[in-house]
Design a protein around this motif. Structure first.
Motif, PDB file in Angstrom:
ATOM      1  N   VAL A 632       0.821  -1.212   0.000  1.00 33.75           N
ATOM      2  CA  VAL A 632       0.000   0.000   0.000  1.00 33.75           C
ATOM      3  C   VAL A 632       0.856   1.265   0.000  1.00 33.75           C
ATOM      4  N   THR A 633       2.058   1.227   0.575  1.00 34.07           N
ATOM      5  CA  THR A 633       2.906   2.423   0.518  1.00 34.07           C
ATOM      6  C   THR A 633       3.257   2.774  -0.922  1.00 34.07           C
ATOM      7  N   ARG A 634       3.447   1.764  -1.771  1.00 38.10           N
ATOM      8  CA  ARG A 634       3.713   2.036  -3.189  1.00 38.10           C
ATOM      9  C   ARG A 634       2.494   2.673  -3.853  1.00 38.10           C
ATOM     10  N   MET A 635       1.314   2.212  -3.441  1.00 39.71           N
ATOM     11  CA  MET A 635       0.088   2.804  -3.991  1.00 39.71           C
ATOM     12  C   MET A 635      -0.050   4.257  -3.540  1.00 39.71           C
ATOM     13  N   ARG A 636       0.176   4.493  -2.249  1.00 35.92           N
ATOM     14  CA  ARG A 636       0.050   5.864  -1.742  1.00 35.92           C
ATOM     15  C   ARG A 636       1.119   6.764  -2.357  1.00 35.92           C
ATOM     16  N   GLU A 637       2.299   6.216  -2.579  1.00 39.46           N
ATOM     17  CA  GLU A 637       3.369   7.002  -3.207  1.00 39.46           C
ATOM     18  C   GLU A 637       2.931   7.485  -4.583  1.00 39.46           C
ATOM     19  N   ALA A 638       2.294   6.584  -5.343  1.00 39.44           N
ATOM     20  CA  ALA A 638       1.808   6.982  -6.669  1.00 39.44           C
ATOM     21  C   ALA A 638       0.660   7.982  -6.548  1.00 39.44           C
ATOM     22  N   TYR A 639      -0.188   7.806  -5.532  1.00 35.86           N
ATOM     23  CA  TYR A 639      -1.343   8.679  -5.351  1.00 35.86           C
ATOM     24  C   TYR A 639      -0.923  10.113  -5.029  1.00 35.86           C
ATOM     25  N   GLU A 643      -1.488  10.517  -9.264  1.00 31.36           N
ATOM     26  CA  GLU A 643      -2.293   9.511  -9.942  1.00 31.36           C
ATOM     27  C   GLU A 643      -3.637   9.334  -9.227  1.00 31.36           C
ATOM     28  N   SER A 644      -4.653   8.905  -9.974  1.00 33.05           N
ATOM     29  CA  SER A 644      -5.943   8.592  -9.370  1.00 33.05           C
ATOM     30  C   SER A 644      -5.799   7.337  -8.513  1.00 33.05           C
ATOM     31  N   THR A 645      -6.780   7.104  -7.646  1.00 28.27           N
ATOM     32  CA  THR A 645      -6.687   5.938  -6.755  1.00 28.27           C
ATOM     33  C   THR A 645      -6.608   4.642  -7.547  1.00 28.27           C
ATOM     34  N   GLY A 646      -7.450   4.508  -8.571  1.00 27.01           N
ATOM     35  CA  GLY A 646      -7.424   3.290  -9.375  1.00 27.01           C
ATOM     36  C   GLY A 646      -6.090   3.081 -10.061  1.00 27.01           C
ATOM     37  N   GLN A 647      -5.542   4.142 -10.657  1.00 22.64           N
ATOM     38  CA  GLN A 647      -4.258   4.021 -11.327  1.00 22.64           C
ATOM     39  C   GLN A 647      -3.138   3.805 -10.324  1.00 22.64           C
ATOM     40  N   ALA A 648      -3.264   4.413  -9.139  1.00 22.03           N
ATOM     41  CA  ALA A 648      -2.252   4.218  -8.100  1.00 22.03           C
ATOM     42  C   ALA A 648      -2.207   2.767  -7.650  1.00 22.03           C
ATOM     43  N   VAL A 649      -3.365   2.115  -7.580  1.00 28.02           N
ATOM     44  CA  VAL A 649      -3.408   0.693  -7.236  1.00 28.02           C
ATOM     45  C   VAL A 649      -2.643  -0.120  -8.270  1.00 28.02           C
ATOM     46  N   VAL A 650      -2.872   0.174  -9.549  1.00 25.46           N
ATOM     47  CA  VAL A 650      -2.171  -0.542 -10.622  1.00 25.46           C
ATOM     48  C   VAL A 650      -0.672  -0.291 -10.539  1.00 25.46           C
ATOM     49  N   THR A 651      -0.294   0.965 -10.298  1.00 27.31           N
ATOM     50  CA  THR A 651       1.132   1.295 -10.182  1.00 27.31           C
ATOM     51  C   THR A 651       1.772   0.567  -9.004  1.00 27.31           C
ATOM     52  N   LEU A 711     -13.085   0.835  -4.704  1.00 23.93           N
ATOM     53  CA  LEU A 711     -14.445   1.254  -4.362  1.00 23.93           C
ATOM     54  C   LEU A 711     -14.456   2.571  -3.587  1.00 23.93           C
ATOM     55  N   LEU A 712     -13.474   2.740  -2.703  1.00 26.93           N
ATOM     56  CA  LEU A 712     -13.433   3.953  -1.886  1.00 26.93           C
ATOM     57  C   LEU A 712     -12.962   5.166  -2.672  1.00 26.93           C
ATOM     58  N   GLY A 713     -12.092   4.951  -3.639  1.00 25.01           N
ATOM     59  CA  GLY A 713     -11.563   6.074  -4.401  1.00 25.01           C
ATOM     60  C   GLY A 713     -10.722   6.989  -3.520  1.00 25.01           C
ATOM     61  N   ASP A 714     -10.893   8.295  -3.694  1.00 26.45           N
ATOM     62  CA  ASP A 714     -10.114   9.257  -2.916  1.00 26.45           C
ATOM     63  C   ASP A 714     -10.441   9.194  -1.422  1.00 26.45           C
ATOM     64  N   LYS A 715     -11.609   8.673  -1.079  1.00 28.79           N
ATOM     65  CA  LYS A 715     -11.989   8.572   0.331  1.00 28.79           C
ATOM     66  C   LYS A 715     -11.074   7.619   1.102  1.00 28.79           C
ATOM     67  N   ALA A 716     -10.393   6.745   0.376  1.00 23.39           N
ATOM     68  CA  ALA A 716      -9.492   5.802   1.044  1.00 23.39           C
ATOM     69  C   ALA A 716      -8.404   6.527   1.825  1.00 23.39           C
ATOM     70  N   ASN A 729       3.497  13.660  10.229  1.00 24.15           N
ATOM     71  CA  ASN A 729       3.721  13.244   8.844  1.00 24.15           C
ATOM     72  C   ASN A 729       5.142  12.683   8.742  1.00 24.15           C
ATOM     73  N   VAL A 730       5.238  11.360   8.713  1.00 26.07           N
ATOM     74  CA  VAL A 730       6.564  10.720   8.727  1.00 26.07           C
ATOM     75  C   VAL A 730       7.119  10.533   7.325  1.00 26.07           C
ATOM     76  N   ASP A 731       6.315  10.812   6.298  1.00 28.98           N
ATOM     77  CA  ASP A 731       6.787  10.764   4.905  1.00 28.98           C
ATOM     78  C   ASP A 731       7.434   9.418   4.576  1.00 28.98           C
ATOM     79  N   VAL A 732       6.664   8.349   4.766  1.00 32.31           N
ATOM     80  CA  VAL A 732       7.168   7.013   4.443  1.00 32.31           C
ATOM     81  C   VAL A 732       7.400   6.862   2.944  1.00 32.31           C
ATOM     82  N   GLU A 733       6.584   7.555   2.139  1.00 30.12           N
ATOM     83  CA  GLU A 733       6.678   7.384   0.691  1.00 30.12           C
ATOM     84  C   GLU A 733       7.851   8.129   0.072  1.00 30.12           C
TER      85      GLU A 733
END
Length: 760
Positions: A632-639, A643-651, A711-716, A729-733
Motif C-alpha cells: 500500500v505504501t507504493r500505492m500511496r506514493e503513486a497517489y 495519480e488517481s486511486t485506481g491508477q495508483a493501485v495498478v502502479t 471502491l473507496l476512491g479518494d476517500k481511502a 507526517n513521517v513521509d514514508v513514501e
C-alpha cells in the motif's frame, strides 16, 4: 523518516567497509558472549494465577523432597490374546525387566506391578512406574538403552511391551532439516524474482546474520533455548522479506536511471521507511504476548521482537552497504542491458576513471513506459475493473472457510496425539484399553488441612466426596506429608484427558471446594497434568480477546501514521481477522473433524493446541502487516504524486506485487515444511501458518485490499482535518526526496561518488 533513512543509506553506501566490519564485529561479540554465558536455567512452564499452579506451589512447600521434577517412564506389558499377565512365565519376564531397569543408572524408583497392584481387572495388562533422578533432557543414552533393552527382553517372552512417559520423549524441534529446506526454496524463489544469484543471496545472507545475532544475544543474556523458537522462525521470515524489498527497490531505482549511490540511498529512504514501520508492527504483535500473562510466552515474544529489530537495522544499514560492493551484480541481465544502452559511453570510451562501486548516471533514462504489463499489473487492472464482485467473492470465500472456527476446542494434547508408530502412543492406547480412558489423565487433589481441627478426618471426608462424584471411577489412598497437615489424593476420571467430560469434572470438583471448606476446614486444590492443561487452555482463551485488542489497536494507530488515513488501517485490521478466522477454520476441519486428515498425515483428531491461536495471531499479524505496508505504501506514493486511486493501485502492483508474492511463497514454503513432521503439534503449526499466510497475502492483501481501495476512491486516503494536524507526517513514501530549490543541495540527487548534487 524518508529523508533520515535516505541519508543513512547514503552514509552506509559510502562507508560500506566500516558498516560491514561493524556487523561482523557485532556477530562475533554476541557469539563470544553466548559461548561464555553460563547455562540458562530451565524456566519450566509456570501459569501464575491458576489453581493448578497454586497447588504445585503448595506441594513445593509441604512436600519439599517428594515433588520431584525428574523424568518418568512406564513399561506397559500386555499378555497375548486369551492369556493372563499373571501367568508364571510372564511374571518372571516382567520381574527381570523391572530389576534390569532398577539396576541401571539415574533411576530413583522402579515399581513391580504385582507389588503395587498395577494390574488390570481382566489380568491382561500391567505396568511398571519408573522415576528418574534427572530430567528427561539430562538422561544419558546408556540409561535410555537400559530401558529399551529391558522392554526387548520382555518381548522375547511373548509379551507386548511399550514405553510411555517422558524418559524417551524428545521435545519438538523447529530447526534443522525444515529450515534448510525452507532456505533452499527461498533461494530458488529469489533467483527467479531477481534473475541474479547475488541478489538472491543477499536477503539470505542478511536473514542468517539477523538470526545469528539475535539467537546469540538471547543465549548471552541468559534466556533458555526454548525462547529461540519464535526468534528463529520470524528472524528468517522478516530478514528475507526486508532485504528483499530494499533490493527490489534498488533495482527499480537503477532502472529509472539513477546512479548506484543514488539508487541505494533512495531505496533506503523509501522501501527502508516501509521496512521500519512494518518492523514496528511485528514488534507490537510480539511484545503484546506479555498481555497473556504466561512468562514463557512473554520471554519468547520479547526475544523474537529483539531479533526483528536487529533485522530492521541490518536491512537499512548493511543492505545499502553490500549494494555498494556489488552495484551491478544484484541487477538482472535485462536491467544491466538497459543501463548499458543508456550509458552514453561505449566500451572503449575514454574519460576520467570512476571510483570503484559506482557508475555514471545515464544521460538518458531507460524507457520503461512501453514495457509490457507484468502479471501484477494485469491482475490489478482486473480487480480495479470489477471491484465489487471480487470483494464479495473474497469475503464470502474466506467466510465459508471460517465457519468451522465456531466449533474450535482448545487443549494440550499429550501422548494420544502422537503417531501410532511411536511407542508412547501405543503405551497410551494399551493403558486406556486395560484400565479405562481416564487412567492416562488422573487428577491430583491436594488437600490443605492445616486449618482443620482433625486433619485426617478432613482428608477422609474429601476422599469420600471425591469417590461419590459422578465421573470419578477410583480414588487412591491419601498420602500425607511429614507434618500430617497436607495430603495428596489421586482421582481417576471415567473419560480421557482431552475429553469434555474430564474438563467438566474438574470444574465440578472445584465448585465443591467451598462446601468442603465449610464442613471440614480443609481446602481442596485440583491439579495434575490434566488439570494444568485445562487451566492453560482456559487462561489462553481468556487472554485472546485482550491480546487482539491491544495488538490491533496499536497497529491501527501506527498504520494511521504511515498512511495518514483512517479507512486503510481499518481495512488492514479487518482483513487480517478474516484471514486468521479462515485459517482456524481449516485447522478445525482437519485436526478436530478429520477432513483431509489422511492427506496431511493426521492419525488422531482432537482439540487444537491451546497456544495455537495466540501463536498464530502473533506470527501472521506481523507478516500480514509487512505485506500491507509494502504494497500500500507504493500505492500511496503513486497517489500523492498525482495519480488517481485506481491508477495508483495498478502502479503499486506493478512495482510491488512480484516481491510480495515472492515473500509470501517463501514463507508458505518454510511453514509448509512443518506439515511433514511426525509431531501432531508441529504439523498443526505448519498447516495453520502456511494457510494463514496464503489467505492473507493472496486473498486479502492482493485481492480484497485493491478492491476496497478502488471502491473507496479518494476517500481511502481521507483523514479528519483535526486528526491530520495531530498525526505526524513521517513521509514514508519519500515525498520530500528530490524536492528542492535551484542551487540548493537536498536529498534527491547524488553524483557518481555518492555526493549530493546541486538541484537545478
Amino acid at each position: 523518516m524518508a529523508t533520515f533513512l535516505y541519508r543513512l543509506g547514503q552514509l552506509a553506501f559510502r562507508k560500506r567497509r566500516w558498516v560491514a566490519l561493524m556487523w561482523v564485529a557485532i556477530l562475533a561479540a554476541t557469539a563470544f558472549a553466548a559461548v561464555r554465558a553460563p547455562a540458562a536455567p530451565d524456566d519450566g512452564f509456570a501459569m501464575p494465577g491458576t489453581e493448578s499452579q497454586k497447588a504445585f506451589d503448595l506441594l513445593d512447600q509441604r512436600f519439599p523432597s517428594g515433588n520431584s521434577e525428574g523424568a518418568d517412564a512406564r513399561l506397559v506389558f500386555v499378555a497375548p490374546d486369551g492369556q493372563k499377565i499373571t501367568a508364571t512365565r510372564y511374571k518372571e519376564a516382567i520381574d527381570e525387566a523391572v530389576t534390569a531397569v532398577a539396576d541401571g543408572g539415574q533411576v530413583a524408583t522402579a515399581l513391580d506391578p504385582f507389588d503395587v497392584h498395577a494390574v488390570s481387572k481382566d489380568d491382561s495388562t500391567a505396568y511398571s512406574s519408573i522415576s528418574y533422578a534427572e530430567k528427561a533432557e539430562d538422561l544419558t543414552d546408556a540409561t535410555k538403552k537400559t530401558l529399551t533393552d529391558a522392554a526387548d527382553d520382555a518381548r522375547e517372552a511373548g509379551l507386548t511391551v511399550e514405553i510411555g512417559g517422558s524418559a524417551l520423549g524428545v521435545a519438538p524441534e523447529f530447526g534443522g532439516t525444515t529450515e534448510i529446506i525452507g532456505v533452499a526454496i527461498a533461494a530458488v524463489v529469489l533467483v527467479i524474482t531477481f534473475g541474479s544469484l547475488v541478489a538472491a543471496g543477499l536477503p539470505l545472507l542478511t536473514a542468517l546474520l539477523s538470526i545469528g545475532v539475535g539467537v546469540a544475544g538471547i543465549v548471552a543474556v541468559g534466556l533458555s533455548t526454548t525462547t529461540t523458537t519464535l526468534a528463529l522462525m520470524l528472524g528468517l521470515a522478516v530478514g528475507i522479506d526486508y532485504a528483499l524489498f530494499i533490493v527490489s527497490r534498488y533495482s527499480a531505482e537503477r532502472t529509472a536511471g539513477h546512479s548506484p549511490a543514488e539508487a541505494a540511498a533512495r531505496a533506503a529512504g523509501t522501501a527502508g521507511s516501509a521496512v521500519v514501520f512494518a518492523g514496528l508492527t511485528v514488534v507490537i504483535a510480539l511484545a503484546g504476548l506479555s498481555v497473556v500473562g504466561v512468562p514463557t510466552l512473554t520471554k519468547m515474544g520479547l526475544a523474537a521482537a529483539a531479533t526483528v529489530v536487529i533485522a530492521v537495522l541490518i536491512a537499512v544499514t548493511l543492505v545499502p552497504a553490500v549494494l555498494g560492493f556489488a552495484p551491478k551484480a544484484v541487477l538482472s541481465r535485462k536491467v544491466r542491458t538497459a543501463l548499458r544502452g543508456g550509458d552514453g559511453q561505449g566500451a572503449g570510451a575514454s574519460g576520467p576513471r570512476r571510483p570503484r562501486g559506482t557508475e555514471p548516471t545515464p544521460t538518458t533514462k531507460p524507457d520503461t513506459s512501453a514495457a509490457k504489463p507484468n502479471m501484477g499489473t494485469r491482475w490489478a487492472r482486473f480487480v480495479v475493473g470489477r471491484p465489487l464482485p471480487v470483494l464479495l467473492l473474497g469475503i464470502v470465500g474466506l467466510g465459508i472457510l471460517a465457519v468451522p472456527t465456531l466449533d474450535l476446542r482448545l487443549g494440550l494434547p499429550g501422548d494420544e496425539a502422537q503417531p501410532t508408530s511411536t511407542t508412547q502412543r501405543r503405551a497410551y492406547d494399551n493403558l486406556a484399553e486395560g484400565f479405562g480412558p481416564g487412567f492416562n489423565g488422573p487428577l491430583t487433589v491436594v488437600v490443605d488441612a492445616k486449618g482443620a481441627q482433625d486433619p485426617k478426618a478432613a482428608v477422609a471426608t474429601v476422599a469420600e466426596k471425591l469417590a461419590a462424584t459422578d465421573g470419578v471411577v477410583s480414588v487412591s489412598p491419601a498420602m500425607f506429608n511429614k507434618s500430617g497437615d497436607t495430603a495428596i489424593i489421586s482421582a481417576t476420571p471415567s473419560t480421557g484427558p482431552s475429553e469434555e467430560g474430564t474438563k467438566d469434572l474438574v470444574h465440578t470438583l472445584r465448585e465443591e471446594r467451598a462446601g468442603l471448606k465449610a464442613d471440614t476446614g480443609a481446602t481442596m486444590l485440583v491439579t495434575g497434568t490434566t488439570a494444568v492443561n485445562i487451566d492453560v487452555s482456559q487462561k489462553l482463551t481468556d487472554a485472546l480477546v485482550p491480546y487482539l485488542a491491544v495488538v490491533v489497536s496499536l497497529a491501527f494507530l501506527l498504520l494511521m501514521i504511515v498512511f495518514r488515513s483512517v479507512l486503510v488501517p481499518l481495512k488492514a485490521a479487518l482483513g487480517f481477522l478474516l484471514s486468521v478466522a479462515a485459517s482456524f477454520g481449516v485447522i478445525v476441519a482437519i485436526f478436530q473433524w478429520g477432513w483431509l486428515a489422511g492427506l496431511v498425515g493426521v492419525e488422531q483428531t482432537g482439540p487444537v493446541m491451546s497456544m495455537m491461536p495466540i501463536f498464530l495471531i502473533g506470527v501472521v499479524f506481523g507478516l500480514a502487516m509487512d505485506y500491507e505496508v509494502f504494497l500500500v505504501t507504493r500505492m500511496r506514493e503513486a497517489y500523492i504524486h498525482g495519480e488517481s486511486t485506481g491508477q495508483a493501485v495498478v502502479t503499486g502492483f506493478r512495482h510491488s506485487a512480484r516481491v510480495v508474492v515472492a515473500a509470501a511463497v517463501i514463507m508458505i514454503a518454510v511453514f509448509a515444511g512443518f506439515i511433514g513432521s511426525g509431531e501432531s503439534l508441529i504439523k498443526m503449526m505448519g498447516v495453520g501458518l502456511s494457510t494463514a499466510v496464503f489467505f492473507d497475502a493472496f486473498v486479502v492483501r492482493m485481492t480484497i485490499v485493491p478492491a476496497v481501495l478502488a471502491l473507496l476512491g479518494d476517500k481511502a486516503w481521507w483523514m479528519p482535518r483535526r486528526l491530520a494536524k495531530i498525526v505526524p507526517n513521517v513521509d514514508v513514501e519519500g515525498e520530500a526526496l528530490g524536492q528542492g530549490q535551484p542551487g540548493q543541495a537536498l536529498p534527491g540527487h547524488l553524483d557518481e561518488q555518492g555526493r549530493e548534487a546541486v538541484h537545478v
